[in-house]
Structure formats: C-alpha cells, structure tokens
Design a protein around this motif. Structure first.
Motif, PDB file in Angstrom:
ATOM      1  N   THR A   1      34.531  72.736  32.652  1.00 47.85           N
ATOM      2  CA  THR A   1      34.877  74.094  33.049  1.00 47.85           C
ATOM      3  C   THR A   1      36.185  74.504  32.388  1.00 47.85           C
ATOM      4  O   THR A   1      37.192  73.842  32.564  1.00 47.85           O
TER       5      THR A   1
ATOM      6  N   ASN B   1      40.780  80.990  37.078  1.00 46.63           N
ATOM      7  CA  ASN B   1      39.758  79.951  37.175  1.00 46.63           C
ATOM      8  C   ASN B   1      38.371  80.578  37.026  1.00 46.63           C
ATOM      9  O   ASN B   1      38.230  81.802  37.020  1.00 46.63           O
ATOM     10  N   PRO B   2      37.318  79.758  36.900  1.00 47.08           N
ATOM     11  CA  PRO B   2      35.980  80.302  36.672  1.00 47.08           C
ATOM     12  C   PRO B   2      35.507  81.278  37.761  1.00 47.08           C
ATOM     13  O   PRO B   2      34.695  82.140  37.490  1.00 47.08           O
ATOM     14  N   GLY B   3      36.020  81.166  38.969  1.00 48.79           N
ATOM     15  CA  GLY B   3      35.641  82.082  40.034  1.00 48.79           C
ATOM     16  C   GLY B   3      36.411  83.395  40.001  1.00 48.79           C
ATOM     17  O   GLY B   3      36.193  84.274  40.815  1.00 48.79           O
ATOM     18  N   GLY B   4      37.332  83.539  39.055  1.00 49.56           N
ATOM     19  CA  GLY B   4      38.093  84.763  38.913  1.00 49.56           C
ATOM     20  C   GLY B   4      39.415  84.774  39.667  1.00 49.56           C
ATOM     21  O   GLY B   4      40.125  85.766  39.667  1.00 49.56           O
ATOM     22  N   LEU B   5      39.752  83.653  40.318  1.00 48.20           N
ATOM     23  CA  LEU B   5      41.016  83.571  41.051  1.00 48.20           C
ATOM     24  C   LEU B   5      42.185  83.516  40.073  1.00 48.20           C
ATOM     25  O   LEU B   5      42.206  82.710  39.150  1.00 48.20           O
ATOM     26  N   ARG B   6      43.155  84.404  40.285  1.00 48.25           N
ATOM     27  CA  ARG B   6      44.340  84.467  39.425  1.00 48.25           C
ATOM     28  C   ARG B   6      45.448  83.622  40.050  1.00 48.25           C
ATOM     29  O   ARG B   6      45.660  83.671  41.246  1.00 48.25           O
TER      30      ARG B   6
END
Length: 65
Positions: free
Chosen positions: A2, A29-34
């Motif tokens: 990832t 991250n891949p889930g869009g968390l900044r």
C-alpha cells in the motif's frame, strides 16, 4: 504494498515582519485520511525543501525501510 500519497500545503504564518509562508508535508493514507505527524518537523521554508522531503519519504517507502 500500500502506497501513501503526499501533498504539500502552503501555510501563511503571521510574523512580525509580515506573513511568513511555510510549506507543510501532509501524508494521505489509502483511506483518504490526512495526517501531519509532527508539525515542526514537516514545515519547510521553501517548496523545494518540502518536495525533497516528499521524495525522501517515497524512496524510503519503496526501499521498505
């Protein structure tokens, strides 16, 4: 594997001699968390320095370090 992505944000910081622009490296991250892991360590005086930090992180990820 990832892969994380990175953005560079320009932030205007009020300063006694006028606004100071600092560039902040943001990890996404891949889930869009900044995420900014450590504000002081992730703020740079020029865009080029911030880009060098992004390049360093990407190469570290690729090398698996």
């Amino acid at each position: 594997m990832t892969m994380l992505t990175y953005e560079i944000e320009a932030k205007n910081i009020p300063h006694s001699s006028g606004n100071l622009v600092l560039y902040t490296v943001v990890t996404i991250n891949p889930g869009g968390l900044r995420h900014i892991s450590s504000v002081g360590r992730n703020m740079f005086e020029t865009f080029a320095l911030a880009q060098a930090e992004v390049d360093r992180r990407i190469s570290k990820e690729v090398d698996g370090a």
